[in-house]
Enzyme design. Structure first.
Site, PDB file in Angstrom:
ATOM      1  CE  LYS A 158      -4.253  -2.129   1.411  1.00  0.00           C
ATOM      2  NZ  LYS A 158      -5.315  -2.348   2.414  1.00  0.00           N
TER       3      LYS A 158
ATOM      4  NE  ARG B 107      -6.908  -9.002   0.536  1.00  0.00           N
ATOM      5  CZ  ARG B 107      -6.475  -8.180  -0.441  1.00  0.00           C
ATOM      6  NH1 ARG B 107      -5.509  -7.280  -0.190  1.00  0.00           N
ATOM      7  NH2 ARG B 107      -6.992  -8.246  -1.651  1.00  0.00           N
TER       8      ARG B 107
HETATM    9  N1  LIG Z   1      -9.766  -7.643   4.394  1.00  0.00           N
HETATM   10  C1  LIG Z   1      -9.107  -6.837   3.505  1.00  0.00           C
HETATM   11  N2  LIG Z   1      -9.391  -6.916   2.183  1.00  0.00           N
HETATM   12  C2  LIG Z   1      -8.745  -6.086   1.300  1.00  0.00           C
HETATM   13  N3  LIG Z   1      -9.041  -6.150  -0.021  1.00  0.00           N
HETATM   14  C3  LIG Z   1      -8.408  -5.326  -0.905  1.00  0.00           C
HETATM   15  C4  LIG Z   1      -7.450  -4.424  -0.444  1.00  0.00           C
HETATM   16  C5  LIG Z   1      -6.779  -3.516  -1.422  1.00  0.00           C
HETATM   17  O1  LIG Z   1      -5.573  -4.046  -1.802  1.00  0.00           O
HETATM   18  P1  LIG Z   1      -5.377  -4.849  -3.192  1.00  0.00           P
HETATM   19  O2  LIG Z   1      -6.113  -4.049  -4.219  1.00  0.00           O
HETATM   20  O3  LIG Z   1      -3.915  -4.824  -3.381  1.00  0.00           O
HETATM   21  O4  LIG Z   1      -5.920  -6.183  -3.046  1.00  0.00           O
HETATM   22  N4  LIG Z   1      -7.109  -4.345   0.868  1.00  0.00           N
HETATM   23  C6  LIG Z   1      -7.764  -5.167   1.762  1.00  0.00           C
HETATM   24  C7  LIG Z   1      -7.484  -5.124   3.181  1.00  0.00           C
HETATM   25  O5  LIG Z   1      -6.641  -4.340   3.664  1.00  0.00           O
HETATM   26  N5  LIG Z   1      -8.178  -5.963   3.994  1.00  0.00           N
END
Ligand SMILES: Nc1nc2ncc(COP(=O)(O)O)nc2c(=O)[nH]1
Length: 263
Positions: free
Chosen positions: A204, A240
Site C-alpha cells: 500500500k 493479507r
Molecule cells: N480484508 C481486507 N481486504 C482487502 N481487499 C483489498 C485491499 C486492497 O488491496 P489490493 O487491491 O492490493 O488487493 N485491501 C484489503 C485489506 O486491507 N483488507
C-alpha cells in the site's frame, strides 16, 4: 492470506491474473510459497476504480474459487456483493472478505449468516463515497474500534455467529499514512474487542512513502514482510499479502525467535 486479484485494474497487480487459468495458476503458486488461505477478488477497491456488477464479478471469481477449493485450498472471496458471496461459498469459499463490513449490500449479512461462512468485516468509513485523503479522526484507533464494534452488533443481530467474525482495520481505506501507522501501533486496542484481526498492508501507498521516490511497487514487499512479522508478534490472526514468500520467510523468523524464548 495470499491475494489473487482477478481484475484488470487493481493498483498493484492489475491485469496479471485477469484470465481464470492465470489466476488459478497464481493461487496454486501462492500456496506453494506457503499461503494458508487464497483471497480471490473480482473488483478493485482502488480509489477511482470502475465498479463491477455482481454478475461480472461472479463470472470472474467463481471458476477460480471452484478450482482452488476443489484442490482442498482454503479460499476467501473478496467481495462487497451478497450474490457473489453466496456463489463463492457454494463454489467452496470458506471465508467472505467484505471490505465494507456489510454496508455496501444490505443482503450480505443474511447471506453470510445463512452460509455459516467466516466473515471478515473491514473498516472503511463511508466506503466508496469518501475520498480517502479527506478522512479526519480525533482518535483513529478508538474510532475504528468503535465503528467496527457497531458493525459487529449489526452483523450478529443479522444472524452471523460471533465466532464466525474476523475484524480488519482497513489500512489505506478512508485513512491517511499517519492513521495507518497509528492503527498498527495500537492494534491491541482493536484486538481487545475479542475477535481475530486480519492485517492488510501489502504494497500500500503508505509503505511506498518509506521508499525512494518512484520505487516500483514490488519494493514494498520488504516493508510488507516486516509488518507481517510485527503483526504476528502482535497476535494478528492473519496478514493479507501479494508476496507470500517474503512474508512466509518473515513469519519463519518470528517462529524461530519465539521458540528461542522458550529456551
Ligand atoms: N480484508 C481486507 N481486504 C482487502 N481487499 C483489498 C485491499 C486492497 O488491496 P489490493 O487491491 O492490493 O488487493 N485491501 C484489503 C485489506 O486491507 N483488507
Amino acid at each position: 492470506m495470499g491475494v489473487v486479484n482477478v481484475t484488470p485494474d487493481s493498483f498493484s497487480d492489475g491485469g496479471r491474473w485477469f484470465d481464470a487459468d492465470a489466476a488459478i495458476a497464481h493461487g496454486l503458486d501462492l500456496v506453494a510459497q506457503g499461503a494458508d488461505i487464497v483471497d480471490v477478488g473480482g473488483e478493485s477497491t482502488r480509489p477511482g476504480a470502475a465498479r463491477v456488477e455482481p454478475a461480472e464479478e461472479l463470472r470472474r471469481v467463481v471458476p477460480v474459487i471452484r478450482e482452488l477449493a476443489g484442490r482442498g485450498i482454503r479460499v476467501s472471496v473478496d467481495t462487497m456483493h451478497a450474490a457473489t458471496a453466496a456463489a463463492a461459498v457454494e463454489a467452496g469459499a470458506e471465508i467472505i472478505n467484505d471490505v465494507s463490513a456489510g454496508l455496501a449490500d444490505e443482503a450480505m449479512a443474511a447471506i453470510a449468516a445463512e452460509t455459516g461462512a467466516r466473515y471478515v468485516a473491514m473498516h472503511w468509513r463511508g466506503h466508496l463515497d469518501v475520498d480517502d485523503s479527506q478522512a479526519e479522526y480525533a482518535d483513529v484507533a478508538h474510532e475504528v474500534r468503535d465503528e467496527l464494534a457497531a458493525r459487529v452488533d449489526a452483523l450478529v443481530a443479522a444472524g452471523i455467529a460471533p465466532d464466525r467474525l474476523i475484524l480488519d482495520p482497513g489500512l489505506g481505506f478512508s485513512k491517511r499514512a499517519a492513521h495507518n501507522w497509528e492503527m498498527l501501533a495500537r492494534l491491541g486496542e482493536l484486538q481487545a474487542l475479542g475477535f481475530p484481526v486480519l492485517v492488510g498492508a501489502s504494497r500500500k501507498r503508505f509503505l511506498g512513502a518509506l521508499l525512494p521516490e518512484g520505487a516500483p511497487v514490488e519494493e514494498r514487499d520488504l516493508p510488507t514482510a516486516v509488518i507481517s512479522a510485527l503483526s504476528a508478534e502482535a497476535g494478528a490472526w492473519a496478514v493479507r499479502v501479494h508476496d507470500v514468500t517474503a512474508t512466509r520467510r518473515a513469519l519463519d523468523v518470528v517462529g524461530a525467535w519465539q521458540s528461542g524464548r522458550r529456551g
